[in-house]
Every structure is written in C-alpha cells, then in structure tokens.
Design an enzyme around this catalytic site. Structure first.
Site, PDB file in Angstrom:
ATOM      1  N   GLY A   1       0.797  -1.219   0.000  1.00  0.00           N
ATOM      2  CA  GLY A   1       0.000   0.000   0.000  1.00  0.00           C
ATOM      3  C   GLY A   1       0.832   1.273   0.000  1.00  0.00           C
ATOM      4  O   GLY A   1       0.530   2.220   0.717  1.00  0.00           O
TER       5      GLY A   1
ATOM      6  N   SER B   1       1.451   3.450  -2.587  1.00  0.00           N
ATOM      7  CA  SER B   1       1.192   4.444  -3.625  1.00  0.00           C
ATOM      8  C   SER B   1       0.050   5.371  -3.241  1.00  0.00           C
ATOM      9  O   SER B   1      -1.128   5.044  -3.420  1.00  0.00           O
ATOM     10  CB  SER B   1       0.881   3.729  -4.944  1.00  0.00           C
ATOM     11  OG  SER B   1       0.832   4.645  -6.003  1.00  0.00           O
TER      12      SER B   1
ATOM     13  N   SER C   1      -4.266   0.313  -4.774  1.00  0.00           N
ATOM     14  CA  SER C   1      -3.126   0.018  -3.909  1.00  0.00           C
ATOM     15  C   SER C   1      -3.490   0.205  -2.446  1.00  0.00           C
ATOM     16  O   SER C   1      -3.173  -0.640  -1.595  1.00  0.00           O
ATOM     17  CB  SER C   1      -1.945   0.919  -4.287  1.00  0.00           C
ATOM     18  OG  SER C   1      -0.876   0.785  -3.374  1.00  0.00           O
TER      19      SER C   1
ATOM     20  N   ASN D   1       5.700   3.360 -16.894  1.00  0.00           N
ATOM     21  CA  ASN D   1       6.420   4.395 -16.158  1.00  0.00           C
ATOM     22  C   ASN D   1       7.931   4.308 -16.343  1.00  0.00           C
ATOM     23  O   ASN D   1       8.680   5.025 -15.680  1.00  0.00           O
ATOM     24  CB  ASN D   1       6.115   4.309 -14.662  1.00  0.00           C
ATOM     25  CG  ASN D   1       4.637   4.408 -14.364  1.00  0.00           C
ATOM     26  OD1 ASN D   1       4.030   3.474 -13.857  1.00  0.00           O
ATOM     27  ND2 ASN D   1       4.029   5.538 -14.706  1.00  0.00           N
TER      28      ASN D   1
ATOM     29  N   GLU E   1       6.771  10.801 -14.649  1.00  0.00           N
ATOM     30  CA  GLU E   1       6.229   9.455 -14.504  1.00  0.00           C
ATOM     31  C   GLU E   1       6.194   8.688 -15.822  1.00  0.00           C
ATOM     32  O   GLU E   1       5.516   7.675 -15.955  1.00  0.00           O
ATOM     33  CB  GLU E   1       4.822   9.534 -13.902  1.00  0.00           C
ATOM     34  CG  GLU E   1       4.771  10.232 -12.553  1.00  0.00           C
ATOM     35  CD  GLU E   1       5.067   9.308 -11.374  1.00  0.00           C
ATOM     36  OE1 GLU E   1       4.557   8.188 -11.342  1.00  0.00           O
ATOM     37  OE2 GLU E   1       5.814   9.735 -10.467  1.00  0.00           O
TER      38      GLU E   1
ATOM     39  N   HIS F   1      -2.296   8.652 -12.795  1.00  0.00           N
ATOM     40  CA  HIS F   1      -1.647   8.859 -14.090  1.00  0.00           C
ATOM     41  C   HIS F   1      -2.727   9.112 -15.138  1.00  0.00           C
ATOM     42  O   HIS F   1      -3.851   8.614 -15.030  1.00  0.00           O
ATOM     43  CB  HIS F   1      -0.830   7.628 -14.510  1.00  0.00           C
ATOM     44  CG  HIS F   1       0.363   7.366 -13.659  1.00  0.00           C
ATOM     45  ND1 HIS F   1       0.717   6.103 -13.234  1.00  0.00           N
ATOM     46  CD2 HIS F   1       1.297   8.210 -13.149  1.00  0.00           C
ATOM     47  CE1 HIS F   1       1.816   6.169 -12.492  1.00  0.00           C
ATOM     48  NE2 HIS F   1       2.174   7.429 -12.428  1.00  0.00           N
TER      49      HIS F   1
ATOM     50  N   ASP G   1      -2.996   7.801 -17.971  1.00  0.00           N
ATOM     51  CA  ASP G   1      -3.435   6.595 -18.687  1.00  0.00           C
ATOM     52  C   ASP G   1      -4.539   5.839 -17.949  1.00  0.00           C
ATOM     53  O   ASP G   1      -5.015   4.816 -18.437  1.00  0.00           O
ATOM     54  CB  ASP G   1      -2.262   5.675 -19.026  1.00  0.00           C
ATOM     55  CG  ASP G   1      -1.576   5.056 -17.817  1.00  0.00           C
ATOM     56  OD1 ASP G   1      -2.013   5.303 -16.672  1.00  0.00           O
ATOM     57  OD2 ASP G   1      -0.587   4.322 -18.019  1.00  0.00           O
TER      58      ASP G   1
ATOM     59  N   CYS H   1      -0.689  -0.201 -17.940  1.00  0.00           N
ATOM     60  CA  CYS H   1       0.401   0.077 -16.998  1.00  0.00           C
ATOM     61  C   CYS H   1       1.574  -0.870 -17.198  1.00  0.00           C
ATOM     62  O   CYS H   1       2.729  -0.510 -16.980  1.00  0.00           O
ATOM     63  CB  CYS H   1      -0.090  -0.058 -15.555  1.00  0.00           C
ATOM     64  SG  CYS H   1      -1.130   1.303 -14.976  1.00  0.00           S
TER      65      CYS H   1
END
Length: 418
Positions: free
Chosen positions: A21, A23, A29, A102, A164, A230, A232, A348
């Site tokens: 966890g 992030s 996350s 990334n 990023e 992000h 995306d 990702c």
C-alpha cells in the site's frame, strides 16, 4: 529498409510482488494494502497477456524485474535489509517496475529532429518506492536500445521535477510509422493526492527527446482527486484515435481544438460521464487498456482488464461502442487481477516503442518459446504468496534473489545482476 511497428515491452512481474500500500492516490493500492499477494500467479498472468498479444499478431517485448530488495538504495540511507525500518524495507522491496508504462517517455524516429528514437528514463521521484527504479531501468534501456545510430537513451530529468514516463504521454499520428504530435499531460493539483507529473518535467523530456510537434495539456484536478494518479487511467491514444473520459482533462475544449488543428484526421472518442462515471472508469480501468491496431486491416482493439466486464455500465457502453461504425472494433479482456489489485492494468504493464524489432537487442523480444521458458521458471521459483509482514524474512529475501537470477540467466541477461 527499417519497418517501424509498435512494440509493447511488458514488465515481467517480479518475485517480490506484494501489497504494501505504498502508492498515495492509487485507490486500488490503498484498498488492498496488507493483503496477501500471489507473485507466482501475478507473473503468470502477465506472461499470459504477452502470449495473447503475440497471438493477435502484435510485436511484443519485455523487461526484467529489478533486483529486490534494493540494497544499494538502503545502503545510501545508512541501513541494509537486515536492519532497515519496516517502511524503508517495504519501499526497497517494491516490484513496481512491472508497470513499464512508467519506465520512460518514448519519441519515435518520425517525430524527432535527428531522426532517432529517443527514450528518457522516468525519475519517478514523487513516490519513495519508485524513486530508486530508474537506475535499473536505465541499464536495461541501454542494453535493449544500444544501437546509437537509431536510438538515444537519456538519463532522467533531475529532481524536484516529477516525471512518470509514458503513463502521461500519448502520440497522435496517421500511422505508427508517420510523423505525429506528442501529447504531454501534466498535473497541477489533485486535491488530497499529489500531482505526479510536473509540467517542468514534461517540457524537459520534450526537449531531451527532440520532439518536433508537441501539445502540453493539463490533466483534470477532478480526475487526480478521484484516483487517476496517471493520465493513462482516464485516456489512451493509438494512431489517429484518442479514447478518453469526458473529465480527463482540465480544459478539454481548447485541448481538442489544438489537437484537431495539428492533426485534422484525429478521431476523439469521448466517453460521457453520464454513461460511465469517473469512479466507474477508474475502478474498472476502462482506459488503462491497450488500444492497438490489429494486423490485416482488422481495425483497432481494446485489450482490457476483465474488471471492465464486471462493471455493468462500462460493459454496456463498450458493447455499444464496438457495435457502431467507429474505429474501435474489438474487445479483448485479459486477466491481470493481481496487478490490478496493486493499481496497474494492461496499459500500466507495457511501454510502447515504435521501432523496427530487428534493431532491438533480441534478448528483450518475446517469442512463444521464450514465454514458455519464463513460465516454467516462474512456476518453479516465484513465491506462491507474500504477506507484507513477511518482508524481512531472510529465507524469502534469498528466494526472491535466486528466482530473479534464474530468469536473467535463462534470458541471457545475467549481466543485469548486481
């Protein structure tokens, strides 16, 4: 003559995959923090996705997991795996390099001043667990793209400017091998969460990559605050198509006008918020799909996480989308649930590089035989489970290093071992 195609380089999910966890702003996350992870299952799911892409006729590459725990980083902090505070050890153990989107920002040959493909490795400095990835990633990029007549690999933008990588970068063009306009998406504020992509970093990468035609656009603060850490997570592009949520960008009207001015043939497929809410888009990772061009003029396909099928409003919208006369004609759900639970979907897991596959170090190019060999190593050596409470277990740490080394050896990349 070189044949330029899009190659997706997937990060192989490493044997230290766990749910610590770490992030901030990544809802998945945070939601799964402390749960038991399944590294073996996770890596095999990633291999299955690559195999699926090969079967679609797509070019496929891969990157190796990084050395974990990162003892060099811990040493610079005055400690080591045996004595590091729990939080530092968790940051040193992260398998987050699996999310190759990334890894770097890529500007292909047709877009650049010098006619080479440029790759700038991302510094990922906003999050401690990712900030030490770039050295290992840079080593792989310099091996994979070593031909300096065709590629230029750049060191990261220096701190404090957060970069990023390709997760905040898109490209619009008539075809992969034709010149395009590159879209650099940055954040300013995300309410309770940090905006990870700084405009200063985006501008620096555009300069380093010698990109000729660029647009800088702000990601919406609403999207970041909702968990789109992000870009995306709320938008994806492929050739002349931009597939995006209505609330992805801070000033969509002016952004779309700039885009249409530079690329008149662009098709913008905007998903209305009253059909798919921002929350549903983020939960399902609808936009964290690989939007790809299928061979033999078969149109475009979305390689989606199976979670998109599980969300009724998302799946209903997608069924209508492919039934229409638009550019997206096929849906390809894939199971990457272990990655999804840690906050990363199909997009990702991959870095897009437009290049001639023959000019890339072939050790990084996937074949069915290589993927089968990798699967065997993963099945035999990746830990079946990891709970965050186990991260200091000496036997586990040793097994993680042994597992990675066996994969490196099998792929002829033992030189990446420290």
């Amino acid at each position: 003559m070189s044949k330029l195609v899009e190659i997706n380089f997937d990060g192989i999910i490493g044997p230290s995959h766990n749910y610590a966890g770490l992030s901030i702003g990544n809802i998945a996350s945070s939601t799964h923090a402390g749960e038991t992870a399944y590294p073996r299952e996770a890596a095999l799911q990633g291999i299955a996705k690559m195999r699926h892409n090969l079967e679609l006729g797509l070019a496929q590459g891969f990157f190796m997991p990084l050395d974990r725990p990162n003892g060099t980083w811990l040493e610079a902090l005055g400690t080591d795996p045996a004595h590091a505070p729990r939080n530092l050890l968790a940051n040193a153990m992260s398998a987050s390099s699996m999310w190759a989107a990334n890894a770097a920002t890529v500007s292909p040959m047709p877009d650049t001043i010098d006619g080479r493909c440029h790759l700038t490795v991302a510094n990922l400095q906003t999050m401690p667990h990712r900030s030490h990835e770039w050295t290992g990633t840079l080593a792989q990029l310099r091996l994979a793209f070593a031909d300096e007549t065709r590629f230029a690999v750049h060191a990261p933008v220096p701190a404090p400017f957060g970069d990023e990588g390709a997760a905040n970068h898109m490209r619009i063009c008539a075809s992969h091998d034709s010149p395009g306009v590159e879209l650099f998406i940055y954040g300013v504020s995300g309410g309770p969460f940090p905006a990870r992509q700084h405009i200063e970093a985006s501008m620096a990468v555009a300069r380093l990559n010698e990109a000729q035609s660029v647009i800088f656009a702000q990601q919406s603060e609403q999207a970041i605050a909702a968990g789109a850490f992000h870009n995306d997570v709320v938008a994806v592009a492929n050739e002349h198509v931009l597939f995006t949520h209505e609330q992805a960008f801070e000033n969509p009207t002016s952004f779309y006008a700039d885009l249409r001015d530079q690329v008149p043939e662009v098709e913008i497929v905007e998903v209305p918020a009253d059909r798919v809410s921002l929350a549903d888009a983020i939960k399902s990772y609808l936009f964290n799909a690989q939007l790809v061009t299928l061979p033999d003029d078969a149109g475009m396909a979305l390689i989606l996480p199976t979670e998109a099928q599980d969300n009724q409003s998302v799946w209903d919208y997608l069924q209508e989308l492919i039934a229409g006369n638009g550019p997206i004609r096929r849906l390809c759900p894939v199971d990457v649930r272990q990655s999804m639970a840690n906050g990363g979907g199909p997009a990702c897991l991959r870095l897009r590089v437009v290049a001639d596959p023959e000019t890339v170090d072939q050790r990084f190019i996937a074949t069915p035989e290589k993927l089968a060999q990798m699967s065997d190593i993963i099945a035999n050596h990746w830990p079946e489970t990891i709970n965050p409470n186990q991260l200091s277990n000496v036997e586990l740490l040793n097994n993680i290093r042994v597992a990675r080394h066996k994969l490196l050896e099998a792929c002829g990349l033992a030189e990446l071992d420290r």
